[in-house]
Design an enzyme around this catalytic site. Structure first.
Site, mmCIF file in Angstrom:
data_model
loop_
_atom_site.group_PDB
_atom_site.id
_atom_site.type_symbol
_atom_site.label_atom_id
_atom_site.label_comp_id
_atom_site.label_asym_id
_atom_site.label_seq_id
_atom_site.Cartn_x
_atom_site.Cartn_y
_atom_site.Cartn_z
ATOM 1 N N GLY A 41 -42.788 -75.321 -7.267
ATOM 2 C CA GLY A 41 -41.461 -75.418 -6.653
ATOM 3 C C GLY A 41 -40.464 -75.446 -7.805
ATOM 4 O O GLY A 41 -40.613 -76.258 -8.728
ATOM 5 N N LYS A 42 -39.449 -74.566 -7.754
ATOM 6 C CA LYS A 42 -38.571 -74.438 -8.921
ATOM 7 C C LYS A 42 -37.868 -75.759 -9.260
ATOM 8 O O LYS A 42 -37.797 -76.156 -10.417
ATOM 9 C CB LYS A 42 -37.537 -73.332 -8.694
ATOM 10 N N GLY A 224 -36.509 -62.718 -20.250
ATOM 11 C CA GLY A 224 -37.950 -62.805 -20.504
ATOM 12 C C GLY A 224 -38.236 -62.710 -21.987
ATOM 13 O O GLY A 224 -37.567 -63.340 -22.810
ATOM 14 N N GLY A 227 -35.449 -62.318 -24.717
ATOM 15 C CA GLY A 227 -34.499 -63.352 -25.125
ATOM 16 C C GLY A 227 -33.538 -63.751 -24.022
ATOM 17 O O GLY A 227 -33.904 -63.765 -22.841
ATOM 18 N N ASP A 249 -49.366 -66.879 -19.062
ATOM 19 C CA ASP A 249 -48.952 -67.226 -17.691
ATOM 20 C C ASP A 249 -47.445 -67.490 -17.713
ATOM 21 O O ASP A 249 -46.995 -68.493 -18.272
ATOM 22 C CB ASP A 249 -49.728 -68.479 -17.257
ATOM 23 N N ASP A 255 -38.085 -72.001 -15.208
ATOM 24 C CA ASP A 255 -37.858 -73.425 -14.904
ATOM 25 C C ASP A 255 -37.893 -74.259 -16.184
ATOM 26 O O ASP A 255 -37.137 -75.233 -16.325
ATOM 27 C CB ASP A 255 -38.908 -73.924 -13.913
ATOM 28 N N SER A 285 -43.871 -72.606 -22.865
ATOM 29 C CA SER A 285 -44.458 -72.711 -21.518
ATOM 30 C C SER A 285 -45.328 -71.499 -21.172
ATOM 31 O O SER A 285 -46.338 -71.641 -20.476
ATOM 32 C CB SER A 285 -43.363 -72.900 -20.457
HETATM 33 O O1 RIB Z 1 -40.499 -70.655 -10.727
HETATM 34 C C1 RIB Z 1 -41.861 -70.774 -10.429
HETATM 35 C C2 RIB Z 1 -42.040 -71.457 -9.099
HETATM 36 O O2 RIB Z 1 -41.504 -70.637 -8.083
HETATM 37 C C3 RIB Z 1 -43.486 -71.690 -8.720
HETATM 38 O O3 RIB Z 1 -43.965 -72.926 -9.173
HETATM 39 C C4 RIB Z 1 -43.477 -71.528 -7.214
HETATM 40 O O4 RIB Z 1 -43.778 -72.696 -6.554
HETATM 41 C C5 RIB Z 1 -42.089 -70.988 -6.855
HETATM 42 O O5 RIB Z 1 -41.294 -71.950 -6.282
#
Ligand code: RIB
Length: 308
Positions: A41-42, A224, A227, A249, A255, A285
């Site tokens: 979840g963002k 991405g 930059g 990944d 986020d 990350s």
């Molecule tokens: O930004 C990545 C997130 O977007 C993931 O963790 C997923 O849950 C979506 O909300």
């Protein structure tokens, strides 16, 4: 004592992340190479990123009373995040189905926000104290726009710095932008908000001009591995991406950027330096699996900055 508080409004979901060589076609079943389940979840990812980057964080959201919701509550407790999260008796916690390309680390996501879809202005009014006592307020668009707007209005009226990550992007009235000190989209979000196709720093500047014209105080557009561009009426600066290892990944990289940027702003660091701190966090990350799980600590970010 300095107020380094960050309030984040957003959603929590449980992520199911599948690694495979490619996305399956319609009607096809594909054998993947591995999967992990973890917090996502963002909004929640950004809260974890800000907490690990050194801020005192409050997370505002809505989840269900179920096993996925329990995993969110334990994640925030582990990270030292104060929870202002309502638990619905009737609606479930959300979930995301995430494909990660095992060679490039790129991802594709379907997210179902669950109980967070019924977050509205009333829940934000109830959490107003957490927003007005923060130095920075952060939100995105995975929960309803009315909740995001109310959060931004409460923050703006109290003089709290507002940081808006328009993800996923939808068309917004211009008045929305004038509530935002910083708008932080990625290339595709910037393109969909402005109509400018964004793949270079110059494109990002063109899109940034439109976001400023719509009323944003500053635009910070992430590109991405290419930059980011920090764009204000006074200065426009290209920031190269940080290399901290092979990208395995990319889920949650945006986020990591937003959460670390908020944490640095809360320490009253110069915004351009805060953006460099955020780029370094995102660079780390992507070398780790998972979303919230991949967020780096302040020490790790500062070590990478010192090496560069
Ligand atoms: O930004 C990545 C997130 O977007 C993931 O963790 C997923 O849950 C979506 O909300």
């Amino acid at each position: 004592m300095q107020n380094n508080r960050v309030a984040v409004l957003g959603i929590y979901v449980t992520d199911l992340v599948f690694r495979a060589s490619r996305q399956p076609a319609i009607g096809e079943t594909l054998i993947g190479s591995s999967y992990i389940m973890g917090p996502g979840g963002k909004g929640s990812n950004q809260a974890v990123a800000a907490a690990r980057a050194g801020a005192a964080v409050t997370f505002i959201s809505k989840i269900g009373k179920d096993a996925f919701g329990e995993s969110g509550l334990s994640a925030w407790e582990r990270e030292g995040i104060t929870s202002r999260v309502v638990q619905s008796e009737t609606e479930p916690t959300g979930a995301a189905c995430i494909f990660v390309n095992e060679s490039s680390g790129e991802n594709a996501i379907i997210v179902v926000p669950g109980a967070a879809l019924s977050l509205g202005a009333a829940e934000l009014d109830a959490a107003a104290g957490a927003i007005t006592s923060a130095r920075v307020f952060v939100t995105q668009l995975e929960q309803p726009i009315a909740a995001a707007r109310r959060g931004l209005e409460i923050a703006r009226a109290a003089g709290v710095i507002t940081l808006f990550n328009p993800a996923p992007a939808i068309s917004l009235p211009d008045q929305f932008y004038s509530l935002c000190d910083y708008v932080v989209p990625n290339e595709s979000e910037a393109a969909s908000l402005t109509g400018v196709s964004v793949s270079s720093a110059d494109d990002a500047r063109r899109a940034g001009d439109i976001l400023l014209k719509k009323g944003a105080g500053a635009a910070l557009i992430t590109l991405g591995e290419k930059g980011a561009v920090f764009h204000t009426p006074e200065r426009s600066v290209y920031l190269a991406a940080f290399f901290a290892g092979r990208a395995i990944d990319t889920v949650g990289a945006g986020d990591a950027f937003v959460g670390a940027f908020a944490a640095a702003l809360a320490r009253e660091i110069d915004p351009l330096e805060a953006a460099r701190f955020a780029s370094a966090a995102a660079g780390i990350s992507v070398t780790r699996p998972g979303a919230a799980a991949a967020m780096p600590t302040r020490e790790e970010i500062e070590r990478l900055l010192a090496q560069s």
